[in-house]
Scaffold this motif. Structure first.
Motif, PDB file in Angstrom:
ATOM      1  N   GLY A 227       0.797  -1.218   0.000  1.00 46.58           N
ATOM      2  CA  GLY A 227       0.000   0.000   0.000  1.00 46.58           C
ATOM      3  C   GLY A 227       0.829   1.268   0.000  1.00 46.58           C
ATOM      4  N   TRP A 228       0.163   2.410   0.222  1.00 41.29           N
ATOM      5  CA  TRP A 228       0.868   3.694   0.140  1.00 41.29           C
ATOM      6  C   TRP A 228       0.059   4.822   0.763  1.00 41.29           C
ATOM      7  N   ILE A 229       0.734   5.943   0.899  1.00 43.33           N
ATOM      8  CA  ILE A 229       0.066   7.194   1.284  1.00 43.33           C
ATOM      9  C   ILE A 229       0.244   8.148   0.103  1.00 43.33           C
ATOM     10  N   THR A 230      -0.850   8.603  -0.458  1.00 46.00           N
ATOM     11  CA  THR A 230      -0.746   9.453  -1.642  1.00 46.00           C
ATOM     12  C   THR A 230      -1.594  10.711  -1.489  1.00 46.00           C
ATOM     13  N   THR A 231      -1.386  11.615  -2.427  1.00 42.99           N
ATOM     14  CA  THR A 231      -2.156  12.850  -2.446  1.00 42.99           C
ATOM     15  C   THR A 231      -2.602  13.128  -3.868  1.00 42.99           C
TER      16      THR A 231
ATOM     17  N   ASN B  38       5.655   9.633   7.698  1.00 43.22           N
ATOM     18  CA  ASN B  38       4.379  10.078   8.268  1.00 43.22           C
ATOM     19  C   ASN B  38       4.201   9.716   9.742  1.00 43.22           C
ATOM     20  N   LYS B  39       5.179   9.021  10.296  1.00 43.11           N
ATOM     21  CA  LYS B  39       5.100   8.799  11.745  1.00 43.11           C
ATOM     22  C   LYS B  39       5.205  10.140  12.471  1.00 43.11           C
ATOM     23  N   THR B  40       5.938  11.074  11.883  1.00 37.98           N
ATOM     24  CA  THR B  40       6.112  12.357  12.560  1.00 37.98           C
ATOM     25  C   THR B  40       5.682  13.562  11.733  1.00 37.98           C
ATOM     26  N   THR B  41       5.746  13.451  10.420  1.00 39.76           N
ATOM     27  CA  THR B  41       5.419  14.619   9.600  1.00 39.76           C
ATOM     28  C   THR B  41       4.458  14.197   8.500  1.00 39.76           C
ATOM     29  N   ARG B  42       4.102  15.136   7.641  1.00 36.29           N
ATOM     30  CA  ARG B  42       3.249  14.769   6.516  1.00 36.29           C
ATOM     31  C   ARG B  42       4.057  14.779   5.217  1.00 36.29           C
TER      32      ARG B  42
ATOM     33  N   LYS C 231       5.586   6.235   4.064  1.00 38.64           N
ATOM     34  CA  LYS C 231       4.840   5.799   5.260  1.00 38.64           C
ATOM     35  C   LYS C 231       5.640   6.089   6.526  1.00 38.64           C
TER      36      LYS C 231
ATOM     37  N   TYR D 219       4.742  19.757   4.138  1.00 41.35           N
ATOM     38  CA  TYR D 219       3.973  18.819   3.309  1.00 41.35           C
ATOM     39  C   TYR D 219       4.845  18.445   2.121  1.00 41.35           C
TER      40      TYR D 219
ATOM     41  N   CYS E  94       3.586  12.804   1.228  1.00 41.06           N
ATOM     42  CA  CYS E  94       2.707  11.960   0.431  1.00 41.06           C
ATOM     43  C   CYS E  94       3.374  11.579  -0.873  1.00 41.06           C
TER      44      CYS E  94
END
Lengths: 427, 556
Positions: free
Chosen positions: A132-136, A283-287, A280, A253, A289
């Motif tokens: 999976g992933w974190i996307t924008t 994103n434990k501490t910042t944003r 990923k 960001y 994507c």
């Protein structure tokens, strides 16, 4: 028939950015982009700018059918499909309504469905299916991103207006002035668009594309605080990589961009996975994507419709009335090479140069008017281009936004959905 | 075409019929009064000994749109366990946790559901949601548009704009996205997550906009009330899945200040912090509050043991819970200054304390809330479980000995932490008909649905009588959609296309000028391409007919 007509806010289907701010004119039956065109859209519009009357006729065995004999060509195509034990429907360069018709026909025929870009699609999908992933998406990038790292892509070769539309915009929602930093990582063709309007230069970290996986691994080590003995990785010094992690960790960001088509080497999915796992972790501490760029040749449109109707993504087989997903065996190249299919239906309604692969099996082509073939297909039916000849819908790179395509001119070319629908009625 | 359904036992709570044996007449897709004796009956069905209800309505089920399609693409291994083969009528596709649109339509219909509502339509993604719903055969559909995390709204709130202007924006959104209601997900929280905030309590400030979820809830409940939209604000509350969320859920109810509010999948928001595991049931407190506050309605979001996938707009919570992903893969997205989403596969296990207690909490809420007109049967498909588990859920509600026998098999510590074993209530068929038919129709403003009185749409389900409700509800004998027989003995016999249900509240169109300027400056699509016209809705919906439900605008 066609009078002079200027149109604004026209949607362009020729890359995954799907810009919807083009202006076009239609003068003496010649279609032209007059504003906000890019190299790709201007070229594509120019190629399709006018349709010769002689190109409107379908051909059966290379012979043009008579006036109003589209039905004859469709009947010939139906005959080929009726006699097929295992058809392959590929190309799939069409709009949502075209795909809806194609999936229905594929179900009826027990066909295998594939898009010529499916090897690239699969590189991303295998990451989605494994970790999976974190996307924008585009508007978030436009308004928020203060750091944009392009991995293995200049973005602009495949998506020409990327910087113009998403990066160097003047207005941002959350600050008067958004200071954006651009970083390129990889073997990048064109870094000039990454120079800010105020002259600020991008950070360019060159490395071989195949080495990006190693770089991603090293970046993850640094991010997670693991010690690296080596002083450089893939020709890039550890200090440079540490600096990049520091930038990512301090960004409000951060966005890491990849274009799957540009990561075209064996097991590139592992590079993408490593990139996504880095995102990923950050994103434990910042944003931060990911931003996957794709959607050219309407590949994401084809995949979206297939996925929601059938459940599986492309490529998918509907042989024997059962859906089956095997992205390594059901590609067009592999199926043709193995002789695993006996009839090809190729759909290519955006660009005349997207012709079918060479094959000796019977083939039906629904293609742009004027499409040239090395080997004439058994049946060729010129079809309308969505967004020029008829209205329709196409998905953008982020797969969130489906944009309406407008009809810009009138001619007798039938839509893919119309031809496929008529064909299915004969089966 | 006149159809007569003879002698069935009718459970029609909207018309106060509790097991009344009577005939039903259907003409042109509607239920009609008994015709003259000499009228020609074209078809007759003998329903002697059968049970008759209106078609069931699922008012909260994730059936279409971006996050659902991500879930489908993510889970080929899950699809392989449930392949639907092609038939002469139905197409080949896949089912289970994230079924294809085709499988969704077939399976709902086979179970006697005739209307389904997608609860999380991101306005920017509305076109896709409508396309997917258009490719979901037979059942009627509708969607709730997400607001409350979009920057246009939050900017208006932060600038202290008039409620009237906000009402205009809410109405404009309903028109643009072609929806029947408005939902807020983790009010302000999805936006806050984009600013790196990781939690947002009901009275905590968004770090950028300096707004609280309470303010957002108050403004949106007021907007829907003023606009006269039948369905109240549909609220996915703050702190999903967090121990202690029972407190914030009670505060969320209060934020409506007495106006109607619907709190969705409340099971996921009813957790206390007691006991050795610091995780306990808040069901009693929550149910008590629901019982006391007649402005509150809820759906449960029951979990069932087994593999599923959670798909939610609440990316803040999904990111927080991503480490529970099973299998270990998940997606979180920020979306278009509009909303977000998160997709996390889950495997709820009966021998896991938390999962076992979640199961018990959902059932406690079902059984402790007294008024079946204000509590709806959902699993928040697929988040708690796939919708195909409804017959099993109904059995858990109707059969206390069955319920107790299942309870005895779950994690031993969870058994100690639930009062479920001491609850003797059993739902009656009449109450099931309320919570799955009459009440959802009422709360959505669907006058033609959820009942079988004269004038209603002929969406009718006929069940065999069976002592086992799970068997009874899994495979109805007949399902009629608009008077056409679409399923028989749990199999599709006809494919039709359902309607799409929307509202079009009145508003002052001047708001669009501001939106146009905003879109030009900040968005990446043109305003005119954001809006879905009536014609385009029909095209996206594959030709679905649009049914517009009336709103009764109130002076604000």
């Amino acid at each position: 028939m066609n009078k002079l007509a200027s149109r604004n806010n026209i949607t362009c289907p020729f890359c995954g950015l799907v810009c919807d701010d083009l202006s076009t004119s239609l003068i003496n039956e010649k279609l032209e982009v007059t504003a906000n065109g890019c190299s790709l859209s201007k070229l594509a519009f120019a190629q399709l700018s006018s349709v010769n009357a002689s190109d409107l006729r379908p051909r059966v065995s290379g012979k043009p059918v008579g006036d109003n004999e589209l039905g004859h060509a469709i009947a010939e195509a139906a005959g080929l499909l009726r006699g097929s034990a295992q058809p392959l429907f590929s190309g799939l360069m069409t709009d949502v309504s075209g795909m809806r018709a194609i999936t229905s026909l594929a179900d009826r025929c027990g066909a295998i469905l594939d898009h010529p870009n499916s090897a690239a699609l699969t590189r991303n999908l295998s990451v989605l299916q494994n970790s999976g992933w974190i996307t924008t998406t585009f508007s978030e990038v436009k308004n928020r991103a203060d750091l944009i790292v392009l991995v293995g892509t200049d973005a602009v070769t495949r998506f020409p207006r990327f910087f113009e539309r998403l990066v160097w915009n003047k207005d941002h929602l959350f600050s008067e002035e958004l200071k954006r930093e651009i970083v390129y990582l990889g073997d990048i063709k064109n870094t000039q668009p990454g120079v800010a309007p105020n002259g600020r230069q991008p950070l360019v970290i060159p490395c071989n594309q195949e080495k990006l996986g190693e770089i991603m691994g090293a970046l993850r080590c640094i991010a997670t605080g693991k010690h690296i003995e080596a002083t450089e990785i893939a020709g890039v010094s550890i200090q440079v990589l540490e600096k990049l992690i520091s930038k990512l960790s301090n960004a409000r960001y951060g966005v890491i961009v990849w274009a799957v088509a540009d990561l075209d080497f064996p097991h590139a999915e592992l590079t993408i996975q490593s990139l996504c796992e880095l995102v990923k972790y950050l994103n434990k501490t910042t944003r931060t994507c990911g931003l996957p760029l794709g959607g050219n040749d309407s590949d994401l449109t084809a995949n979206q419709v297939t996925t929601w109707q059938i459940g599986f993504s492309l490529p998918v087989s509907l042989a024997n009335g059962r859906p089956s997903y095997d992205p390594h065996h059901f590609t067009t190249t592999s199926l043709l090479a193995q002789g695993a299919v006996d009839t090809l239906l190729w759909v290519s309604s955006y660009q005349a140069q997207r012709t079918p692969p060479a094959t000796k099996i019977p083939s039906i082509v629904l293609g742009c008017a004027g499409m040239q073939f090395e080997n004439e297909p058994d049946v060729f039916i010129p079809v309308a281009t969505p967004g020029l000849d008829h209205s329709g819908h196409i998905f953008r790179s982020d797969t969130v936004v489906a944009l309406p395509l407008r009809q810009l001119r009138t001619n007798s070319l039938p839509a893919v959905a119309h031809v496929i629908g008529a064909l299915q009625k004969l089966l | 075409m006149l159809i007569k359904l003879v002698g069935g036992k009718v459970y029609d709570p909207a018309n106060n019929e509790n097991g009344v044996i009577r005939d039903i007449f259907v003409q042109d897709g509607c239920i009609v009064s008994r015709p003259h004796d000499h009228s020609r009956i074209d078809e007759t069905y003998d329903l002697n000994g059968k049970i008759v209800m209106a078609g069931a309505i699922d008012l909260h089920t994730h059936i279409g749109g971006g996050k659902v399609n991500i879930a489908r693409a993510m889970l080929p291994e899950d699809h392989r366990q449930d392949i639907l083969e092609r038939s002469n009528l139905t197409r080949s596709c896949c089912g289970r946790a994230a079924p294809s649109t085709l499988a969704t339509g077939y399976r709902y219909t086979e179970m006697g559901y005739t209307a389904c509502f997608e609860p999380a339509v991101l306005p920017i993604n509305a076109r896709q949601a409508h396309m997917e719903m258009g490719d979901t055969p037979i059942v009627d559909k509708g969607g709730y548009a997400l607001l409350g995390n979009d920057d246009f709204f939050l900017r208006m709130m932060a600038a202290n704009e008039d409620q009237q202007l906000i009402n205009d924006y809410v109405a404009w959104t309903l028109h643009a996205a072609k929806c029947i209601g408005i939902k807020v997900v983790n009010p302000g929280g999805i936006s806050a997550f984009k600013f790196n905030q990781r939690k947002l309590d009901v009275d905590e400030e968004h770090s950028y906009y300096r707004l609280t979820p309470r303010q957002i809830l108050k403004t949106l409940t007021r907007a829907l009330h003023d606009l006269g939209v039948p369905h109240p604000l549909h609220v996915h509350a703050s702190n999903l899945g967090v121990p202690g969320s029972d407190d914030s859920t009670l505060i969320t109810m209060g934020a409506a200040e007495g106006l109607p509010i619907h709190i969705t999948h409340i099971q996921f928001h009813s957790y206390g912090t007691e006991g050795d595991y610091k995780f306990s049931s808040g069901a009693a407190r929550i149910a008590e509050a629901i019982n006391k506050n007649s402005n509150v309605s809820v759906d449960v979001g029951q979990i069932m043991f087994g593999q599923t996938v959670t798909a939610s707009g609440d990316n803040m919570s999904q990111h927080r819970n991503a480490h529970h992903a099973n299998p270990k893969k998940w997606v979180v997205m920020d979306i278009e200054c509009d909303a977000g989403c998160g997709v996390v596969p889950f495997k709820y296990r009966d021998k896991n304390f938390v999962n076992a207690l979640q199961w018990a909490i959902g059932l406690e809420i079902f059984l402790l809330v007294q008024d079946p007109w204000r509590i709806f049967l959902t699993t928040d498909h697929p988040n708690g479980a796939p919708f195909t588990s409804y017959p099993h859920l109904i059995k858990l509600l109707m059969d206390k000995s069955f319920r107790k026998s299942v309870l005895s098999t779950i994690h031993a510590d969870a058994i100690k932490m639930t009062t479920l074993g001491s609850i003797e209530r059993e739902y009656s068929l009449y109450e099931i008909a309320i919570m799955t038919r009459a009440a959802p129709a009422k709360i959505l403003g669907l006058s033609g649905h959820g009942h079988i009185g004269v004038g209603a749409n002929a969406d009718i389900v006929v069940y065999h009588t069976n002592d086992d409700p799970e068997i009874m509800f899994a495979k109805p004998l007949y399902v009629f959609k608009r008077g056409e027989l679409v399923a028989k003995d749990g199999a599709i016999v006809k494919i039709t296309l359902g309607d799409i249900h929307i509202v079009k509240p009145e508003f002052d169109g001047a708001i669009e000028k501001r939106l146009r300027a905003y879109f030009e400056r900040y968005h990446t699509v043109n305003l005119d391409n954001f809006k879905i016209s009536d014609d385009e809705l029909s095209e996206c919906g594959n030709g679905s007919r649009m049914t517009i439900h009336p709103c009764n605008k109130r002076p604000s």
